[in-house]
Scaffold this motif. Sequence first.
Motif, mmCIF file in Angstrom:
data_model
loop_
_atom_site.group_PDB
_atom_site.id
_atom_site.type_symbol
_atom_site.label_atom_id
_atom_site.label_comp_id
_atom_site.label_asym_id
_atom_site.label_seq_id
_atom_site.Cartn_x
_atom_site.Cartn_y
_atom_site.Cartn_z
ATOM 1 N N GLU A 10 10.811 2.772 -84.916
ATOM 2 C CA GLU A 10 10.611 2.151 -83.607
ATOM 3 C C GLU A 10 11.295 3.039 -82.578
ATOM 4 O O GLU A 10 12.481 3.378 -82.718
ATOM 5 C CB GLU A 10 11.189 0.745 -83.568
ATOM 6 C CG GLU A 10 10.867 0.031 -82.269
ATOM 7 C CD GLU A 10 11.201 -1.444 -82.292
ATOM 8 O OE1 GLU A 10 10.904 -2.118 -81.296
ATOM 9 O OE2 GLU A 10 11.761 -1.927 -83.307
ATOM 10 N N LEU A 11 10.558 3.449 -81.567
ATOM 11 C CA LEU A 11 11.082 4.319 -80.526
ATOM 12 C C LEU A 11 11.865 3.498 -79.501
ATOM 13 O O LEU A 11 11.734 2.272 -79.435
ATOM 14 C CB LEU A 11 9.937 5.064 -79.845
ATOM 15 C CG LEU A 11 9.067 5.918 -80.783
ATOM 16 C CD1 LEU A 11 7.882 6.490 -80.029
ATOM 17 C CD2 LEU A 11 9.894 7.025 -81.420
ATOM 18 N N SER A 12 12.657 4.179 -78.694
ATOM 19 C CA SER A 12 13.505 3.487 -77.714
ATOM 20 C C SER A 12 12.699 2.684 -76.691
ATOM 21 O O SER A 12 13.195 1.703 -76.147
ATOM 22 C CB SER A 12 14.406 4.494 -76.993
ATOM 23 O OG SER A 12 13.623 5.462 -76.324
ATOM 24 N N ASN A 13 11.431 3.073 -76.464
ATOM 25 C CA ASN A 13 10.595 2.347 -75.506
ATOM 26 C C ASN A 13 9.834 1.184 -76.147
ATOM 27 O O ASN A 13 9.019 0.536 -75.501
ATOM 28 C CB ASN A 13 9.612 3.298 -74.817
ATOM 29 C CG ASN A 13 8.592 3.895 -75.760
ATOM 30 O OD1 ASN A 13 8.614 3.641 -76.968
ATOM 31 N ND2 ASN A 13 7.693 4.690 -75.222
ATOM 32 N N GLY A 14 10.080 0.933 -77.447
ATOM 33 C CA GLY A 14 9.431 -0.167 -78.137
ATOM 34 C C GLY A 14 8.165 0.216 -78.882
ATOM 35 O O GLY A 14 7.627 -0.587 -79.637
ATOM 36 N N ASP A 15 7.668 1.443 -78.677
ATOM 37 C CA ASP A 15 6.514 1.916 -79.440
ATOM 38 C C ASP A 15 6.927 2.102 -80.901
ATOM 39 O O ASP A 15 8.107 2.273 -81.214
ATOM 40 C CB ASP A 15 6.004 3.260 -78.901
ATOM 41 C CG ASP A 15 5.319 3.155 -77.556
ATOM 42 O OD1 ASP A 15 5.136 2.027 -77.055
ATOM 43 O OD2 ASP A 15 4.969 4.210 -76.997
ATOM 44 N N PRO A 34 2.440 -5.768 -73.182
ATOM 45 C CA PRO A 34 3.426 -6.849 -73.025
ATOM 46 C C PRO A 34 2.932 -8.182 -73.599
ATOM 47 O O PRO A 34 3.714 -8.923 -74.212
ATOM 48 C CB PRO A 34 3.633 -6.928 -71.513
ATOM 49 C CG PRO A 34 3.346 -5.541 -71.029
ATOM 50 C CD PRO A 34 2.213 -5.064 -71.910
ATOM 51 N N THR A 35 1.654 -8.474 -73.437
ATOM 52 C CA THR A 35 1.100 -9.712 -73.982
ATOM 53 C C THR A 35 1.177 -9.721 -75.502
ATOM 54 O O THR A 35 1.569 -10.721 -76.112
ATOM 55 C CB THR A 35 -0.364 -9.891 -73.527
ATOM 56 O OG1 THR A 35 -0.409 -9.882 -72.105
ATOM 57 C CG2 THR A 35 -0.958 -11.175 -74.052
ATOM 58 N N ALA A 36 0.806 -8.597 -76.126
ATOM 59 C CA ALA A 36 0.868 -8.496 -77.585
ATOM 60 C C ALA A 36 2.317 -8.588 -78.067
ATOM 61 O O ALA A 36 2.603 -9.241 -79.077
ATOM 62 C CB ALA A 36 0.231 -7.203 -78.058
ATOM 63 N N LYS A 37 3.247 -7.943 -77.361
ATOM 64 C CA LYS A 37 4.661 -8.018 -77.734
ATOM 65 C C LYS A 37 5.148 -9.463 -77.699
ATOM 66 O O LYS A 37 5.870 -9.905 -78.590
ATOM 67 C CB LYS A 37 5.514 -7.156 -76.803
ATOM 68 C CG LYS A 37 5.382 -5.674 -77.049
ATOM 69 C CD LYS A 37 6.238 -4.895 -76.070
ATOM 70 C CE LYS A 37 6.078 -3.409 -76.266
ATOM 71 N NZ LYS A 37 6.854 -2.631 -75.287
ATOM 72 N N GLU A 43 7.501 -9.817 -85.310
ATOM 73 C CA GLU A 43 6.556 -9.323 -86.320
ATOM 74 C C GLU A 43 5.847 -8.035 -85.882
ATOM 75 O O GLU A 43 5.004 -7.521 -86.598
ATOM 76 C CB GLU A 43 5.520 -10.398 -86.645
ATOM 77 C CG GLU A 43 6.127 -11.661 -87.234
ATOM 78 C CD GLU A 43 6.933 -11.405 -88.504
ATOM 79 O OE1 GLU A 43 6.478 -10.614 -89.348
ATOM 80 O OE2 GLU A 43 8.014 -11.998 -88.648
ATOM 81 N N ARG A 44 6.192 -7.511 -84.718
ATOM 82 C CA ARG A 44 5.541 -6.317 -84.173
ATOM 83 C C ARG A 44 5.618 -5.129 -85.142
ATOM 84 O O ARG A 44 4.631 -4.452 -85.382
ATOM 85 C CB ARG A 44 6.175 -5.967 -82.823
ATOM 86 C CG ARG A 44 5.468 -4.879 -82.076
ATOM 87 C CD ARG A 44 6.039 -4.678 -80.682
ATOM 88 N NE ARG A 44 7.368 -4.106 -80.720
ATOM 89 C CZ ARG A 44 8.471 -4.723 -80.292
ATOM 90 N NH1 ARG A 44 8.419 -5.922 -79.793
ATOM 91 N NH2 ARG A 44 9.637 -4.128 -80.362
ATOM 92 N N LEU A 45 6.780 -4.902 -85.744
ATOM 93 C CA LEU A 45 6.935 -3.771 -86.667
ATOM 94 C C LEU A 45 6.086 -3.966 -87.916
ATOM 95 O O LEU A 45 5.464 -3.021 -88.408
ATOM 96 C CB LEU A 45 8.408 -3.578 -87.022
ATOM 97 C CG LEU A 45 8.757 -2.305 -87.793
ATOM 98 C CD1 LEU A 45 8.317 -1.061 -87.033
ATOM 99 C CD2 LEU A 45 10.249 -2.244 -88.071
ATOM 100 N N ALA A 46 6.021 -5.184 -88.428
ATOM 101 C CA ALA A 46 5.204 -5.462 -89.616
ATOM 102 C C ALA A 46 3.727 -5.215 -89.329
ATOM 103 O O ALA A 46 3.007 -4.661 -90.166
ATOM 104 C CB ALA A 46 5.425 -6.895 -90.086
ATOM 105 N N VAL A 47 3.267 -5.613 -88.149
ATOM 106 C CA VAL A 47 1.865 -5.387 -87.772
ATOM 107 C C VAL A 47 1.602 -3.893 -87.620
ATOM 108 O O VAL A 47 0.584 -3.382 -88.101
ATOM 109 C CB VAL A 47 1.511 -6.155 -86.477
ATOM 110 C CG1 VAL A 47 0.149 -5.756 -85.950
ATOM 111 C CG2 VAL A 47 1.579 -7.660 -86.723
ATOM 112 N N ALA A 48 2.516 -3.175 -86.992
ATOM 113 C CA ALA A 48 2.348 -1.724 -86.825
ATOM 114 C C ALA A 48 2.303 -1.024 -88.189
ATOM 115 O O ALA A 48 1.488 -0.124 -88.401
ATOM 116 C CB ALA A 48 3.476 -1.160 -85.973
ATOM 117 N N LYS A 49 3.146 -1.450 -89.122
ATOM 118 C CA LYS A 49 3.134 -0.859 -90.469
ATOM 119 C C LYS A 49 1.790 -1.097 -91.148
ATOM 120 O O LYS A 49 1.244 -0.197 -91.796
ATOM 121 C CB LYS A 49 4.256 -1.446 -91.331
ATOM 122 C CG LYS A 49 5.625 -0.935 -90.980
ATOM 123 C CD LYS A 49 6.674 -1.585 -91.874
ATOM 124 C CE LYS A 49 8.061 -1.097 -91.546
ATOM 125 N NZ LYS A 49 9.074 -1.720 -92.421
ATOM 126 N N ALA A 50 1.251 -2.300 -91.008
ATOM 127 C CA ALA A 50 -0.052 -2.601 -91.608
ATOM 128 C C ALA A 50 -1.140 -1.744 -90.982
ATOM 129 O O ALA A 50 -2.038 -1.252 -91.681
ATOM 130 C CB ALA A 50 -0.376 -4.086 -91.443
#
Length: 75
Positions: A10-15, A34-37, A43-50
């Motif tokens: 996870e980058l410092s900007n949340g990406d 922002p809406t998705a966040k 769970e954002r990291l889990a979705v990105a991993k998938a």
Amino acid sequence: MSLSFLEIIELSNGDVALKRVDDDEALVKITFSPTAKHFLQDERLAVAKAMINAGMYTASQLTEHQAKEVAGALH
């Protein structure tokens, strides 16, 4: 591409990014709106991993398919 270990960070900007362990350059970056966040929250990291896993699987299937086409053309 040479054989190397990959990591999801996870980058410092949340990406969320996929990168080689020994390199600072991101191979893939995922940016959530922002809406998705707000919707995904923790769970954002889990979705990105998938998403990254699905992309890597698809890329490997495409590479395998291309290799079979080349092998078929050589026979």
